[in-house]
Design a protein around this motif. Sequence first.
Motif, short mmCIF file in Angstrom:
data_model
loop_
_atom_site.label_atom_id
_atom_site.label_comp_id
_atom_site.label_asym_id
_atom_site.label_seq_id
_atom_site.Cartn_x
_atom_site.Cartn_y
_atom_site.Cartn_z
N LEU A 550 -13.72 42.68 -5.36
CA LEU A 550 -12.86 42.67 -4.18
C LEU A 550 -12.22 41.30 -4.01
O LEU A 550 -11.03 41.18 -3.73
N GLY A 551 -13.03 40.27 -4.19
CA GLY A 551 -12.54 38.90 -4.04
C GLY A 551 -11.40 38.62 -5.00
O GLY A 551 -10.41 37.98 -4.65
N ALA A 552 -11.55 39.15 -6.25
CA ALA A 552 -10.50 38.92 -7.25
C ALA A 552 -9.19 39.56 -6.79
O ALA A 552 -8.12 38.97 -6.90
N ILE A 553 -9.30 40.78 -6.24
CA ILE A 553 -8.08 41.45 -5.77
C ILE A 553 -7.43 40.64 -4.66
O ILE A 553 -6.23 40.42 -4.66
N SER A 554 -8.27 40.15 -3.73
CA SER A 554 -7.66 39.44 -2.60
C SER A 554 -7.09 38.09 -3.06
O SER A 554 -6.01 37.69 -2.60
N CYS A 1013 -7.25 37.68 -13.75
CA CYS A 1013 -8.25 37.55 -14.81
C CYS A 1013 -9.18 36.37 -14.56
O CYS A 1013 -10.40 36.48 -14.71
N TYR A 1014 -8.58 35.21 -14.17
CA TYR A 1014 -9.51 34.06 -14.02
C TYR A 1014 -10.42 34.27 -12.82
O TYR A 1014 -11.58 33.88 -12.84
N SER A 1015 -9.91 34.92 -11.78
CA SER A 1015 -10.75 35.14 -10.61
C SER A 1015 -11.98 35.97 -10.99
O SER A 1015 -13.11 35.65 -10.65
N ILE A 1016 -11.72 37.04 -11.76
CA ILE A 1016 -12.84 37.90 -12.17
C ILE A 1016 -13.77 37.16 -13.11
O ILE A 1016 -14.99 37.20 -12.97
N SER A 1017 -13.21 36.40 -14.07
CA SER A 1017 -14.09 35.75 -15.05
C SER A 1017 -14.98 34.71 -14.37
O SER A 1017 -16.16 34.61 -14.69
N VAL A 1018 -14.42 33.97 -13.41
CA VAL A 1018 -15.25 32.96 -12.74
C VAL A 1018 -16.35 33.62 -11.92
O VAL A 1018 -17.51 33.22 -11.97
N SER A 1019 -15.99 34.68 -11.17
CA SER A 1019 -17.01 35.34 -10.34
C SER A 1019 -18.11 35.95 -11.19
O SER A 1019 -19.29 35.82 -10.88
N MET A 1020 -17.73 36.62 -12.27
CA MET A 1020 -18.75 37.23 -13.14
C MET A 1020 -19.66 36.14 -13.73
O MET A 1020 -20.87 36.28 -13.77
N GLY A 1021 -19.01 35.07 -14.17
CA GLY A 1021 -19.80 33.96 -14.72
C GLY A 1021 -20.80 33.46 -13.70
O GLY A 1021 -21.97 33.21 -14.01
N GLY A 1022 -20.33 33.33 -12.45
CA GLY A 1022 -21.22 32.85 -11.39
C GLY A 1022 -22.41 33.76 -11.22
O GLY A 1022 -23.55 33.31 -11.04
N ILE A 1023 -22.17 35.08 -11.31
CA ILE A 1023 -23.28 36.02 -11.10
C ILE A 1023 -24.26 35.95 -12.27
O ILE A 1023 -25.47 35.97 -12.08
N LEU A 1024 -23.72 35.83 -13.49
CA LEU A 1024 -24.62 35.70 -14.65
C LEU A 1024 -25.50 34.46 -14.49
O LEU A 1024 -26.72 34.51 -14.69
N ALA A 1025 -24.86 33.35 -14.10
CA ALA A 1025 -25.61 32.11 -13.93
C ALA A 1025 -26.67 32.28 -12.85
O ALA A 1025 -27.82 31.86 -13.00
N SER A 1026 -26.26 32.94 -11.76
CA SER A 1026 -27.15 33.15 -10.64
C SER A 1026 -28.40 33.90 -11.05
O SER A 1026 -29.51 33.52 -10.71
N SER A 1070 -16.82 29.95 -5.87
CA SER A 1070 -15.55 29.78 -5.15
C SER A 1070 -15.11 28.32 -5.16
O SER A 1070 -13.92 28.03 -5.24
N ILE A 1071 -16.07 27.39 -5.13
CA ILE A 1071 -15.69 25.98 -5.20
C ILE A 1071 -15.07 25.67 -6.57
O ILE A 1071 -14.09 24.94 -6.66
N ILE A 1072 -15.63 26.27 -7.61
CA ILE A 1072 -15.09 26.01 -8.94
C ILE A 1072 -13.64 26.50 -9.01
O ILE A 1072 -12.75 25.81 -9.50
N LYS A 1073 -13.40 27.70 -8.45
CA LYS A 1073 -12.03 28.23 -8.44
C LYS A 1073 -11.09 27.25 -7.76
O LYS A 1073 -10.02 26.91 -8.27
N MET A 1074 -11.51 26.78 -6.57
CA MET A 1074 -10.62 25.92 -5.80
C MET A 1074 -10.45 24.56 -6.48
O MET A 1074 -9.38 23.97 -6.47
#
Length: 1512
Positions: A550-554, A1013-1026, A1070-1074
């Motif tokens: 959802l975040g990626a879409i927004s 694409c980058y929004s999704i890749s960063v969020s997914m990466g964050g979840i994997l790391a988490s 989200s900080i990494i994105k910004m």
Amino acid sequence: MGLDKFCSADGSDPFWDWNRTWHVGNPDLTQCFQNTVLVWVPCLYLWVCAPIYFLYLKSHDRGYICMTHLNRAKTAVAFLLWIVCWADVFYSFWERSQHDSGASSSTQAPVYLVSPTMLGITMLLATLLTQYERLKGVQSSGVMLNFWLVAVLCATVTFRSKIIQAINEPSTVCVFRYTTFYIYYTLLLISLLLSALSDQPPLFSEASKDANPCPEIGASFLSRISFWWITGLIVTGYKRPLEQKDLWCLNSEDRSQRVVPQLVRRWNNECLKVKRPEEKTLYSPKKAPRGERKEGVPVEESEILIMKTPQKTREPSLFWALCLTFGPYFLISALYKIIQDVLMFVGPNILRLLIQFVNDSSAPSWQGYFYTALLFVCTCFQTLILQKYFHVCFVTGMRLRTAIVGAVYRKALVISNAARRTSTVGEIVNLMSVDAQRFMDLVTYINMVWSAPLQVILALYFLWQNLGPSVLAGVAVMVLMVPINGVIAMKTKTYQVAQMKSKDNRIKLMNEVLNGIKVLKLYAWELAFKDKVSAIRESELRVLKKAAYLGAISTFTWVCAPFLVALSTFTVYVMIDERNVLDAQKAFVSLALFNILRFPLNMLPMVISSMVQASVSMKRLCVFLSHEELQEDSVERRAVAGSSDSISIEDGVFSWSRNDAPTLKRMSARIPDGSLVAVVGHVGSGKSSLLSALLGEMEKLEGSVSVKGSVAYVPQQAWIQNATLKDNIVFGQERKESWYHRVVEACALLPDLEILPAGDGSEIGEKGVNLSGGQKQRVSLARAVYCDCAVYLLDDPLSAVDAHVGKHIFEKVIGPQGVLKDRTRVLVTHGLSFLPQADLILVMVEGEITERGSYLELMARDGAFAEFLRTYANKEQEDDESDSAPKRGLENGLPAAVIGQNHTSTSAVRTEGEVLGKKAKNAEVGRITEADKANTGRVKLSVFWEYMRAIGVVLSCVSIFLFFSHHFASLFSNYWLSLWTDDPVVNGTQPSREMRLGVYGALGVSQGIAVFCYSISVSMGGILASRYLHQSMLYNVLRSPMSFFERTPSGNLVNRFAKETDTIDSVIPSIIKMFMGSMFNVVGSCVVILMATPLVAIIIPPLGILYFFVQRFYVASSRQLKRLESVSRSPVYTHFNETLLGTSVIRAFGEQERFIRESDGRVDHNQKAYYPSIVANRWLAVRLEFVGNGIVMFAALFAVMARESLSPGIMGLSISYALQLTASLTWLVRMSSDLETNIVAVERVKEYEDTEKEADWRHDQSSLPPGWPTAGNIDIRGFGLRYREDQELAVRNITVAIHGGEKVGIVGRTGAGKSSLTLGLFRIIEACEGEIHIDGVNIATLGLHELRSRITIIPQDPVLFSGSLRMNLDPFDGYSDEEVWRALELSHLKSFVSGLPDKLNHECSEGGENLSLGQRQLVCLARALLRKTKILVLDEATAAVDLETDNLIQSTIRTQFDDCTVLTIAHRLNTIMDYTRVLVLDKGEMAEFDSPSTLITKRGIFYKMAKDSGLV
């Protein structure tokens, strides 16, 4: 025109003249304008401000300031100014008198009288205000500084004009007026300088009392608006890491004692408005007892029918209470925000004028420089206003958090038990940590709710002026975006709630795992619980993943929105009409306005989601703060007139909550002053509930209770604070040395003080981890005794201590000769030996008092009590009682503690001074818990690398590439636009516009794809790391040895699993994105500006260096402040946790106020680090925005200088990028420092990889025979162990051989090493010397789980986990239901469990609170029966049970574990008298080891202990 006449009689001096002021190479203002407007503006300013300022000062009195040199100078200069002005007035009068004898006409115009007079009166007002400020304690005044500044600016124009006039037309100069003006100008400059300085602090001010007051109070106005006053701290932080002592005290208006009461008062008013007068409903309407209604009017039955619980009209509004408390201060921020919103639009308008200027070659060049200067001044002013705005917002947020934490804490102390059960400790702590934080975050944005629409309207207005109706196309796109994001926000909210729920459950489970970690280790259950936590965690991550999509879409919609808006607007604009030409002015001014639009539209969804989160939090807080409180009046504290009863209950009916069935029925009892009352009864008969009722902890449904005098309470499970032993005993009372020694001696604590490393200065871990059960109980008792109250309620304090210690305590403290002999004592007990000495015995059965009377009376009555005794008391005991009187005197000769020691009496009568004196030497040794350490210095790159590895290196690189392509497309599309605007116009149209438009559109689409694409890749990466980081931390924590948990407060660990994990889950991605976004923005902007005006290359390096220094300075301090803040946050929660566990004790002792003060102190201590960190943010922003404003100025300046060679398109592009740069720069530093401060979470989560670990749980190829141990032989050879490296051996050289099937009792005084031995057997603590063999296998060679799952223990404190009963018995689901029921039957729980509605699936609450202590003990027995291993260890398992249950357990063990080896650590010697052998430990060494009968004949230690217990 009237003004022309006013300035000169003949109208020769006009008010305004364009040719003179604008269309000329060397501009100047007319004389008339100078004499009127430039003189009147400062005067008007002061006269408008004065009344408001006067009222403000009147209400904010800070004490007066003594007359100082500064003040004298200010007054003198203002006075001189006044004289100069009057000199001008008199000169005008003199001129007029000359006029009659024929002077020139121009000088007698009215303006020469009016203006100096006005100025003179204003200067007088300025003098008076300066003095009034001094009396009200204002050290530096903004109002006056601004006045002098405006006056100097106005005078400077005149000053320049006068010089030009003197050079060009010397004949018109009037010498007197020139002289007075120059004096006036010099004095103005002096005044401006003086007003910039700060005066000394006022007398009697609050700040002077603080040890380290905040410099803000005394800072000058300039220092305040530019946040210069914090520079000292930031420089310190750069030189060396900041420490606690560097932080300033909080300002008085930010402290808890000031903020919390305001909110509490407002909230209580809200509640009062809502509640109708609430009547109590009676439990049974048959007889309405007196005293139910205060007037004493009996309640009619008919009334009872009407008296339904009143329907609440509406909920009390927490929101309104918050508004009333913090609204007034917060309103200032709204004012700043309006000014700032208007100033935002100055930039695009000046850009328009600059492009016009470049296009118009006839314009004089000073106009370009004038625009540049104006741009710089406006942007700087905007910066100061904006930062002031944020400062107000953040300070409000900080106060809000303080207030909410304080209110929750105060509420938690008075909440009723029923309400307390609806929320777990974890949830309440969450209210404090998460929900208070939510409010804090919201306050910073809340103004956007009205400010964003305002900005949008202004932007649209200017756009309409620029492009006409085609703007509507862009607006349509924006309007379409809003519902899409609304939908996304709503979905995100539902995910949020789901995630919070999972998180609550996970933290709750972690809390229990950490509290019961010892049991998990003893049972080898870590893996089962690891899987449970992981399962919750997985569901949490699933929700996070959905939220990420959802975040990626927004993100996609919001990054593309401005572009789509621009595209649609330009398309419509050029397509509507051939004649519409897209030139530089239209394109770039529109782009600048679209950029402004982007911010409010980006913010709105954030604000809305933030508001949604806050409203969820608001609900949770509201529910908690509206919980019902304990009835204040349930226990009357005043003595009943004329009665000698200390406690009386009449017809009492009590339950744990209004809606439950009563727990205690028909209670009536009168207890005379100074008597000793014993309460006996089976497990679950309501003995503890009776004490709770006397404390007012239960709901009183009927009857009356009165207790005379102060009350002290000793709960069944001792509540120990994480403080020194001494603080636990003294418990906030004043320190009386001699009394303290008596208490410690009476409670048999002296021998324990010898064992503890720092005497009574030793720190006790959370929940008393480093004390044995008996020691905790004695400390708890000592606390009550020290308190010296009138009534003592003792809930079975002797259960956990050894027989002889119990006897000692009874004699010295509770009994007829004890310290408390004149006090009223209510003793719940299972020990029968003390009953004959009680004045009154109450026998309880199923919540009623069935019998009462003295021991002899009850024996004579031959009722239930006598029956009860006969079953349990052995005959010898009674014989012993009859002739023990003479013996007792003899024992009293020397302390009973000695009897348990194998020493001559001299060593035992060591002076107390020696024992207590140990504390002086080694208070450090006594510390065990490690405070959360703040790491210092820069975050190592390895941490970032760790995080990248956790994401996956490939994914990281892909994300970076996508970022790059997005920004490249964005830059190129704007460059393309500038080429388009420079296209030549042929016959009023641009020929190639379709091609230009097509390429522009294509570039936009490619941007959008990259963003998504980058929004999704960063969020997914964050979840994997988490996932990876949480799993490894969980595993590492569970692998840690027991000593680790004793050292580390559970607050720290919970913090890691809650706060830090949350940061890694949702904040870091989200900080990494910004961060990446703003970094590419900055680089891109610089590239564009350099392309347009290469001269900027001279400026960018020095500004870049300045920027870098500011950033490094800031990050060093900010990071350390963040760390200090998070380190000081743990104690707030730890203390809160502790308080929640001990509320009944705190209330019983009436110590609420002290605990509230302590909590407030901890919150303030935490805010002390938070406040400088928000100010440091503002400091940074002001500095950086000045750097950014500098770049804008130079870009404009060089563009003006090169106006011949520049095309308008490129110039527009360059300046519109420069205008964005400021925001990007600030954002970049903010994000880079946020990234550093938040990545610390990764560091702290990884921290536990390097701590010591236990041995392996399993070995790969297990050499164990399948059924091991088959015989159960235990062979201990030269065994010794120590708890910590720096301590002596707790157990040493023990050599014992125990054959399979033997029953061995282990006895010895508290601290003799009994429990240590079993810990060694389970390898909870590894051996230092010697070894233990079981069935010939050295246990040191086994995996821990292999060892621990093959031997069974019934531990000292029965720990249950929340979950089903079945899970508590068999977490791995390894046994069938039949086996489980069989185990329950053997442990005498079958009837109880089959009576429960859910049977085996009965939910146990946190810590098993909803089962009685005895039942929990039986559940532990059932666990042992299920596992049925060859070796069983009982650790004082029967200490907390009554004799009946004790007998049940003993007989079960005798029958069911007949062929097993049983080791029992015994307190009640009668349980082990029939064992094969008894091991007697003393001071950690083996003293005796033989059969009980042999040991008694030897007359050694065992004999003395048996004699104490009355067994010989």
